[in-house]
Motif scaffolding. Structure first.
Motif, PDB file in Angstrom:
ATOM      1  N   TYR A   1       2.782  20.454   6.457  1.00 17.70           N
ATOM      2  CA  TYR A   1       1.300  20.287   6.217  1.00 17.70           C
ATOM      3  C   TYR A   1       1.129  19.335   5.058  1.00 17.70           C
ATOM      4  CZ  TYR A   1      -2.647  21.631   3.564  1.00 17.70           C
ATOM      5  OH  TYR A   1      -3.865  21.590   2.658  1.00 17.70           O
ATOM      6  N   LEU A   2       2.088  19.101   4.152  1.00 19.56           N
ATOM      7  CA  LEU A   2       1.977  18.317   3.016  1.00 19.56           C
ATOM      8  C   LEU A   2       2.113  17.039   3.106  1.00 19.56           C
ATOM      9  CD1 LEU A   2       3.867  21.208   0.778  1.00 19.56           C
ATOM     10  CD2 LEU A   2       1.396  20.731   1.155  1.00 19.56           C
ATOM     11  N   ARG A   3       1.236  16.536   4.038  1.00 19.49           N
ATOM     12  CA  ARG A   3       1.046  15.054   4.590  1.00 19.49           C
ATOM     13  C   ARG A   3       1.310  14.123   3.064  1.00 19.49           C
ATOM     14  NH1 ARG A   3      -3.894  13.441   6.860  1.00 19.49           N
ATOM     15  NH2 ARG A   3      -4.748  15.688   6.234  1.00 19.49           N
ATOM     16  N   PRO A   4       2.182  13.135   3.072  1.00 16.92           N
ATOM     17  CA  PRO A   4       2.104  12.113   1.852  1.00 16.92           C
ATOM     18  C   PRO A   4       1.154  11.103   2.113  1.00 16.92           C
ATOM     19  CG  PRO A   4       3.923  11.789   3.157  1.00 16.92           C
ATOM     20  CD  PRO A   4       3.292  12.923   3.963  1.00 16.92           C
ATOM     21  N   ASN A   5       0.655  10.519   1.087  1.00 16.47           N
ATOM     22  CA  ASN A   5      -0.010   9.127   1.108  1.00 16.47           C
ATOM     23  C   ASN A   5       1.158   8.085   1.470  1.00 16.47           C
ATOM     24  OD1 ASN A   5      -2.268  10.178   0.111  1.00 16.47           O
ATOM     25  ND2 ASN A   5      -1.915   9.916  -1.884  1.00 16.47           N
ATOM     26  N   MET A   6       0.960   7.321   2.031  1.00  8.60           N
ATOM     27  CA  MET A   6       1.972   6.387   2.701  1.00  8.60           C
ATOM     28  C   MET A   6       2.444   5.301   1.567  1.00  8.60           C
ATOM     29  SD  MET A   6       2.100   3.889   6.223  1.00  8.60           S
ATOM     30  CE  MET A   6       3.341   2.770   6.271  1.00  8.60           C
ATOM     31  N   LEU A   7       1.792   4.748   0.739  1.00  7.67           N
ATOM     32  CA  LEU A   7       2.214   3.755  -0.218  1.00  7.67           C
ATOM     33  C   LEU A   7       1.502   4.295  -1.592  1.00  7.67           C
ATOM     34  CD1 LEU A   7       3.463   1.152  -1.956  1.00  7.67           C
ATOM     35  CD2 LEU A   7       1.607  -0.072  -0.776  1.00  7.67           C
ATOM     36  N   SER A   8       2.314   4.855  -2.587  1.00  9.81           N
ATOM     37  CA  SER A   8       2.125   5.451  -3.629  1.00  9.81           C
ATOM     38  C   SER A   8       2.692   4.833  -4.810  1.00  9.81           C
ATOM     39  CB  SER A   8       2.438   7.005  -3.705  1.00  9.81           C
ATOM     40  OG  SER A   8       1.909   7.455  -4.912  1.00  9.81           O
ATOM     41  N   LEU A   9       1.849   4.090  -5.796  1.00  9.06           N
ATOM     42  CA  LEU A   9       2.121   3.333  -6.835  1.00  9.06           C
ATOM     43  C   LEU A   9       1.411   4.096  -8.056  1.00  9.06           C
ATOM     44  CD1 LEU A   9       2.228  -0.298  -5.623  1.00  9.06           C
ATOM     45  CD2 LEU A   9       4.108   1.232  -5.876  1.00  9.06           C
ATOM     46  N   THR A  10       2.245   4.592  -9.358  1.00 10.11           N
ATOM     47  CA  THR A  10       1.683   5.018 -10.181  1.00 10.11           C
ATOM     48  C   THR A  10       2.255   4.595 -11.444  1.00 10.11           C
ATOM     49  OG1 THR A  10       1.885   7.345  -8.855  1.00 10.11           O
ATOM     50  CG2 THR A  10       1.371   7.511 -11.281  1.00 10.11           C
ATOM     51  N   ARG A  11       1.245   4.258 -12.574  1.00 10.05           N
ATOM     52  CA  ARG A  11       1.502   3.664 -13.842  1.00 10.05           C
ATOM     53  C   ARG A  11       2.371   2.336 -13.613  1.00 10.05           C
ATOM     54  NH1 ARG A  11       2.544   9.032 -14.368  1.00 10.05           N
ATOM     55  NH2 ARG A  11       4.846   8.548 -14.561  1.00 10.05           N
ATOM     56  N   CYS A  12       1.899   1.558 -12.676  1.00  5.65           N
ATOM     57  CA  CYS A  12       2.627   0.380 -12.509  1.00  5.65           C
ATOM     58  C   CYS A  12       1.610  -0.618 -13.095  1.00  5.65           C
ATOM     59  CB  CYS A  12       2.747   0.003 -11.050  1.00  5.65           C
ATOM     60  SG  CYS A  12       4.227   1.095 -10.259  1.00  5.65           S
ATOM     61  N   GLN A  13       2.239  -2.092 -13.655  1.00  5.89           N
ATOM     62  CA  GLN A  13       1.627  -3.141 -14.090  1.00  5.89           C
ATOM     63  C   GLN A  13       2.004  -4.324 -13.507  1.00  5.89           C
ATOM     64  OE1 GLN A  13       1.136  -3.297 -18.357  1.00  5.89           O
ATOM     65  NE2 GLN A  13       0.413  -5.315 -18.249  1.00  5.89           N
ATOM     66  N   GLY A  14       1.142  -5.039 -13.109  1.00  3.74           N
ATOM     67  CA  GLY A  14       1.540  -6.308 -12.266  1.00  3.74           C
ATOM     68  C   GLY A  14       2.071  -6.072 -10.777  1.00  3.74           C
ATOM     69  N   VAL A  15       0.968  -5.586 -10.056  1.00  3.91           N
ATOM     70  CA  VAL A  15       1.296  -5.189  -8.700  1.00  3.91           C
ATOM     71  C   VAL A  15       0.680  -6.213  -7.768  1.00  3.91           C
ATOM     72  CG1 VAL A  15       0.944  -3.424  -6.874  1.00  3.91           C
ATOM     73  CG2 VAL A  15       1.097  -2.835  -9.188  1.00  3.91           C
ATOM     74  N   LEU A  16       1.647  -6.562  -6.586  1.00  5.31           N
ATOM     75  CA  LEU A  16       1.010  -7.671  -5.561  1.00  5.31           C
ATOM     76  C   LEU A  16       1.423  -6.916  -4.257  1.00  5.31           C
ATOM     77  CD1 LEU A  16       0.175 -10.252  -4.586  1.00  5.31           C
ATOM     78  CD2 LEU A  16       2.676 -11.263  -4.802  1.00  5.31           C
ATOM     79  N   LEU A  17       0.646  -6.696  -3.545  1.00  6.43           N
ATOM     80  CA  LEU A  17       0.620  -6.380  -2.078  1.00  6.43           C
ATOM     81  C   LEU A  17       0.143  -7.584  -1.203  1.00  6.43           C
ATOM     82  CD1 LEU A  17      -0.815  -2.740  -2.450  1.00  6.43           C
ATOM     83  CD2 LEU A  17       1.580  -3.496  -2.624  1.00  6.43           C
ATOM     84  N   ASP A  18       0.673  -8.263  -0.366  1.00  4.42           N
ATOM     85  CA  ASP A  18       0.268  -9.466   0.248  1.00  4.42           C
ATOM     86  C   ASP A  18       0.782  -9.621   1.788  1.00  4.42           C
ATOM     87  OD1 ASP A  18      -0.638 -12.172   0.469  1.00  4.42           O
ATOM     88  OD2 ASP A  18       0.739 -13.031  -0.802  1.00  4.42           O
ATOM     89  N   GLY A  19      -0.242  -9.705   2.557  1.00  2.00           N
ATOM     90  CA  GLY A  19       0.113 -10.145   3.797  1.00  2.00           C
ATOM     91  C   GLY A  19       0.554  -9.262   4.795  1.00  2.00           C
ATOM     92  N   PHE A  20       1.034  -8.178   4.804  1.00  2.00           N
ATOM     93  CA  PHE A  20       1.813  -7.318   5.599  1.00  2.00           C
ATOM     94  C   PHE A  20       0.785  -6.497   6.314  1.00  2.00           C
ATOM     95  CE2 PHE A  20       1.856  -5.204   1.325  1.00  2.00           C
ATOM     96  CZ  PHE A  20       1.236  -4.091   1.673  1.00  2.00           C
ATOM     97  N   THR A  21       1.154  -5.804   7.381  1.00  3.22           N
ATOM     98  CA  THR A  21       0.407  -5.011   8.070  1.00  3.22           C
ATOM     99  C   THR A  21       0.960  -3.552   7.745  1.00  3.22           C
ATOM    100  OG1 THR A  21      -0.316  -6.275  10.019  1.00  3.22           O
ATOM    101  CG2 THR A  21      -0.246  -4.111  10.318  1.00  3.22           C
ATOM    102  N   ILE A  22       0.174  -2.502   7.454  1.00  2.46           N
ATOM    103  CA  ILE A  22       0.567  -1.158   7.068  1.00  2.46           C
ATOM    104  C   ILE A  22      -0.245  -0.214   8.087  1.00  2.46           C
ATOM    105  CG2 ILE A  22      -1.157  -1.144   5.107  1.00  2.46           C
ATOM    106  CD1 ILE A  22       1.161   0.954   3.689  1.00  2.46           C
ATOM    107  N   GLN A  23       0.494   0.623   8.758  1.00  5.54           N
ATOM    108  CA  GLN A  23      -0.366   1.254   9.667  1.00  5.54           C
ATOM    109  C   GLN A  23       0.256   2.696   9.988  1.00  5.54           C
ATOM    110  OE1 GLN A  23       0.760  -1.273  12.989  1.00  5.54           O
ATOM    111  NE2 GLN A  23       2.368   0.009  13.788  1.00  5.54           N
ATOM    112  N   ASN A  24      -0.368   3.687  10.601  1.00  3.76           N
ATOM    113  CA  ASN A  24       0.110   4.872  11.110  1.00  3.76           C
ATOM    114  C   ASN A  24       0.521   5.744   9.943  1.00  3.76           C
ATOM    115  OD1 ASN A  24       0.426   7.168  12.976  1.00  3.76           O
ATOM    116  ND2 ASN A  24       2.446   6.400  13.495  1.00  3.76           N
ATOM    117  N   SER A  25      -0.647   5.856   8.817  1.00  3.26           N
ATOM    118  CA  SER A  25      -0.208   6.566   7.494  1.00  3.26           C
ATOM    119  C   SER A  25      -0.353   7.863   7.693  1.00  3.26           C
ATOM    120  CB  SER A  25      -1.089   6.036   6.553  1.00  3.26           C
ATOM    121  OG  SER A  25      -1.049   6.842   5.372  1.00  3.26           O
TER     122      SER A  25
END
Length: 555
Positions: free
Chosen positions: A220-244
Motif C-alpha cells: 500500500y505504501l507506494r513510494p515517490n519515484m525520484l526523491s531528492l531531499t535537502r540537496c543543493q545543485g540539482v540537474l535533471l536533464d533530458g531523460f524520460t521518467i515513466q510509470n511512477s
C-alpha cells in the motif's frame, strides 16, 4: 492557427473600447540565477561493476558500486549504456552524474521486498513509505542526465478503478492477477495493497512513524519515484521518467534545482502521479519539459497543515517556461499543500492540452500559509475539462470535473474565525492567456474570513461553456478579457466580493445576462468601457445585493 483565429473571432464579436486606466501590472521579479552543476570528466561504466543488461539480472549492487566508486574518486559520471537494466532502488551521491545513454532503459523491479520501509514524507507530512526507486539526501551537485528512460513499475503498486478503463482493458487487468474490493469495482495489485487502502479510507492506519509497524502494508505504501531531499545543485536533464508508483519527481527542501527537457509520462488514471512537485525549494528552473500524467503536472508545494507551518520553508524564486502538459489534473498548480508558503514565481510560454484544469491555485482551511507574487503569461490551452483558470481556497468542496448528479450551484460558504490555519492568496498577475474549450473560464473562490486579494487578469481569450464566477474575493481586476461562454445566463457571476472590476470586456453578442451580483458583502463591482448593448440584460441583482453594489460605465 486555431488559437489565433479564436482571438480574431473575439475581436470581431465586439469592437474594442477606448483607452482606459490600466490596473497596476508590475514587472515580474528578477529571480536569482540558478547555476548548473558541473562534473569531473571521469566516467564509470556500469558494466565494469558486473551489471548485465538482460532484463533478468538484478543490478542493484552494480549501481551501488559504480556510484560509490565515482563519489570516492571525487565525482564524475556513471554511464548507463544502451540496454535493459533491471534494478532495485538506486541511491545517488554527491558530485555524481547518473547518465542514461540513448537506448538505456532502467527498469525498477516489481519485487516490492527490494524497497525497504523508511521514515520519509507523504503529501507534505511525515510518514512511513517504501524507499523511492531513485533517491538522494543531503547531497551537493547531483544529476541525472541523458536521453535514456527510467521505468518505476508503477502498475505493480497502483490500484485501478473499473470506471477508468474500457471493458477490454478491465478484463486484461484482471488477467494479470491481483484482488478486487467487495464491490468489484476497484482492482488492487495485491491483498496488502487492498487492505492498506481500505484502512486508509477508514482512517485506521497505524499512527506511527516506526517502519516495523507497517510490514504487512508494504504494497500500500507506494513510494515517490525520484526523491531528492535537502540537496543543493540539482540537474535533471533530458531523460524520460515513466510509470511512477506515486509522485514522479519530488525535490524537497532543495536549492538551485534545474529541470530541463525531461519527459514524464504515467497513465492518466494513475493516482497521485504528479509529474514534478517542487516542495519547500528555493531557486529553481523548470524549462522545456513535456508531461502527461495522472495527477498535477507542474506543481509547487511547501508542506501540509501544522507540519508544513512548523517547517516554515516556502517554495520561492521559481521560473517555469516552455513546457507542454497533456493529460494532468492541472497544468500549472500551486497547492494544495502550501502551508509553508509560495512566493516569487514566474510561469511563461507553456501549453496545456487536455488537462482537467489549466492554471490551478488551490488550498483549503487548515493549511495556513501565504501564496503571493505569482506572474503568469503566454499560456495556451485546449480542451480543458473544468476551469481554464481557478483560484480556490475551498478546495475539495467540489471535484473540478463535475460528476454525474452533482449540484451545479456554487457551495454556500459560512465564515469561520481567523487562525494560523487560514490560508492567504494575494498578488497574482496573469496576462496573455488563451483557451479554446473549457467547462468554465474562470473561478475565483475565496473564504469569507479571508478573501482572495489583489489579482490582475489581462489580455485573455477564453472559450468555454460557463463564464466566470468570482466569490469571496477582493480587489480583482479583469482587463481586456474576452469571455466566450455558450451558456450566457450569466456571463459573469459575482458573490460576496468587493472591488471587482471588468474593464473593456468582450463577450458574445445576444448574451442573455451579462452580470449577476449577489450577497450582502458585494460592493464596488464595476463594469467599465464595455459595450453593454450586445446583452439582452446588463445587470441583475441577486439575493442580498444592495442597489449600489454595481457601477456601469458603458462605452
Amino acid at each position: 492557427m486555431k488559437l489565433l483565429a479564436l482571438a480574431t473571432l473575439a475581436g470581431a464579436l465586439l469592437a474594442g473600447g477606448p483607452a482606459l486606466a490600466q490596473p497596476m501590472f508590475p514587472a515580474p521579479p528578477t529571480l536569482p540565477p540558478v547555476p548548473v552543476p558541473q562534473f569531473r570528466p571521469d566516467t564509470f561504466d556500469l558494466r565494469r561493476y558486473g551489471a548485465v543488461a538482460d532484463g533478468q539480472t538484478l543490478n542493484t549492487h552494480a549501481f551501488e558500486q559504480a556510484i560509490a566508486a565515482c563519489a570516492q574518486a571525487g565525482g564524475g559520471t556513471v554511464r548507463v549504456p544502451a540496454g535493459l537494466w533491471l534494478t532495485g532502488p538506486i541511491v545517488l551521491r554527491s558530485h555524481v552524474n547518473l547518465h542514461l545513454a540513448a537506448g538505456a532503459l532502467v527498469q525498477f523491479t516489481a519485487d516490492h521486498a527490494q524497497y525497504p520501509l523508511i521514515r520519509t514524507t507523504w503529501e507534505g507530512e511525515e510518514a512511513v513509505r517504501c524507499q523511492a526507486p531513485l533517491s538522494g539526501t543531503d547531497l551537493r551537485e547531483v544529476a541525472i542526465t541523458g536521453p535514456g528512460t527510467l521505468d518505476g513499475a508503477g502498475d505493480t503498486w497502483r490500484p485501478v478503478k473499473k470506471s477508468k478503463l474500457s471493458a477490454g482493458e478491465w478484463q486484461a487487468l484482471l488477467a494479470k492477477g491481483g484482488v478486487l474490493n467487495e464491490k468489484k469495482d476497484t482492482w488492487y495489485p495485491s491483498e496488502g495493497s487492498r487492505r492498506g487502502n481500505e484502512l486508509a479510507a477508514a482512517k485506521q492506519l497505524p499512527k506511527s512513524l516506526n517502519p516495523a509497524d507497517f510490514t504487512e502494508l508494504r504494497d500500500y505504501l507506494r513510494p515517490n519515484m525520484l526523491s531528492l531531499t535537502r540537496c543543493q545543485g540539482v540537474l535533471l536533464d533530458g531523460f524520460t521518467i515513466q510509470n511512477s508508483p506515486a509522485w514522479t519527481m519530488h525535490p524537497l527542501l532543495c536549492q538551485q534545482v534545474t529541470v530541463r527537457g525531461v519527459t514524464a509520462q504515467n497513465p492518466w488514471y494513475g493516482q497521485n502521479t504528479d509529474a514534478i512537485d517542487l516542495e519547500s525549494c528555493r531557486d529553481a528552473v523548470v524549462r522545456g519539459c513535456t508531461f502527461s500524467v495522472g495527477d498535477d503536472g507542474l506543481c509547487l508545494k511547501s508542506g501540509r497543515d501544522e507540519e508544513g507551518r512548523r517547517r516554515g520553508v516556502p517554495t520561492e524564486n521559481a521560473l517555469i517556461e516552455d513546457c507542454k502538459i497533456y493529460r494532468a489534473h492541472g497544468g500549472f498548480v500551486i497547492g494544495s499543500e502550501m502551508s509553508g508558503g509560495v512566493r516569487n514565481v514566474v510561469v511563461r510560454n507553456c501549453a496545456f492540452m487536455g488537462t482537467d484544469v489549466g492554471l490551478r491555485f488551490k488550498t483549503t482551511r487548515g493549511r495556513g500559509g501565504l501564496v503571493e507574487n505569482v506572474w503568469v503569461e503566454g499560456i495556451r490551452m485546449t480542451d480543458i475539462a473544468a476551469q481554464a483558470i481557478v483560484f480556490d481556497m475551498y478546495y475539495m468542496a467540489k471535484d473540478p470535473v463535475a460528476q454525474p448528479g452533482d449540484n451545479a450551484a456554487p457551495p454556500a460558504i459560512a465564515a469561520q474565525p481567523l487562525g494560523e490555519g487560514t490560508p492567504a492568496f494575494r498578488h497574482f498577475y496573469l496576462r496573455d492567456v488563451v483557451c479554446r474549450g473549457a467547462e468554465q473560464g474562470i473561478l475565483v473562490r475565496g473564504l469569507p474570513e479571508r478573501n482572495i486579494e489583489d489579482v490582475v487578469v489581462r489580455d485573455a481569450v477564453l472559450q468555454c461553456r460557463q463564464g466566470l464566477l468570482c466569490q469571496e474575493a477582493r480587489n480583482i481586476h479583469f482587463q481586456n478579457l474576452t469571455l466566450l461562454p455558450t451558456d450566457t445566463r450569466p456571463v459573469l457571476e459575482v458573490q460576496n466580493a468587493q472591488g471587482i472590476t471588468f474593464q473593456n470586456l468582450r463577450y458574445p453578442a445576444g448574451t442573455d445576462l451579462l452580470l449577476r451580483v449577489s450577497g450582502p458583502a458585494s460592493r464596488d463591482v464595476r463594469l467599465l468601457g464595455t459595450d453593454t448593448k450586445a446583452a439582452k440584460q446588463t445587470v441583475q441583482l441577486g439575493d442580498g445585493a444592495g442597489k449600489k453594489a454595481v457601477q456601469v460605465a458603458a462605452k
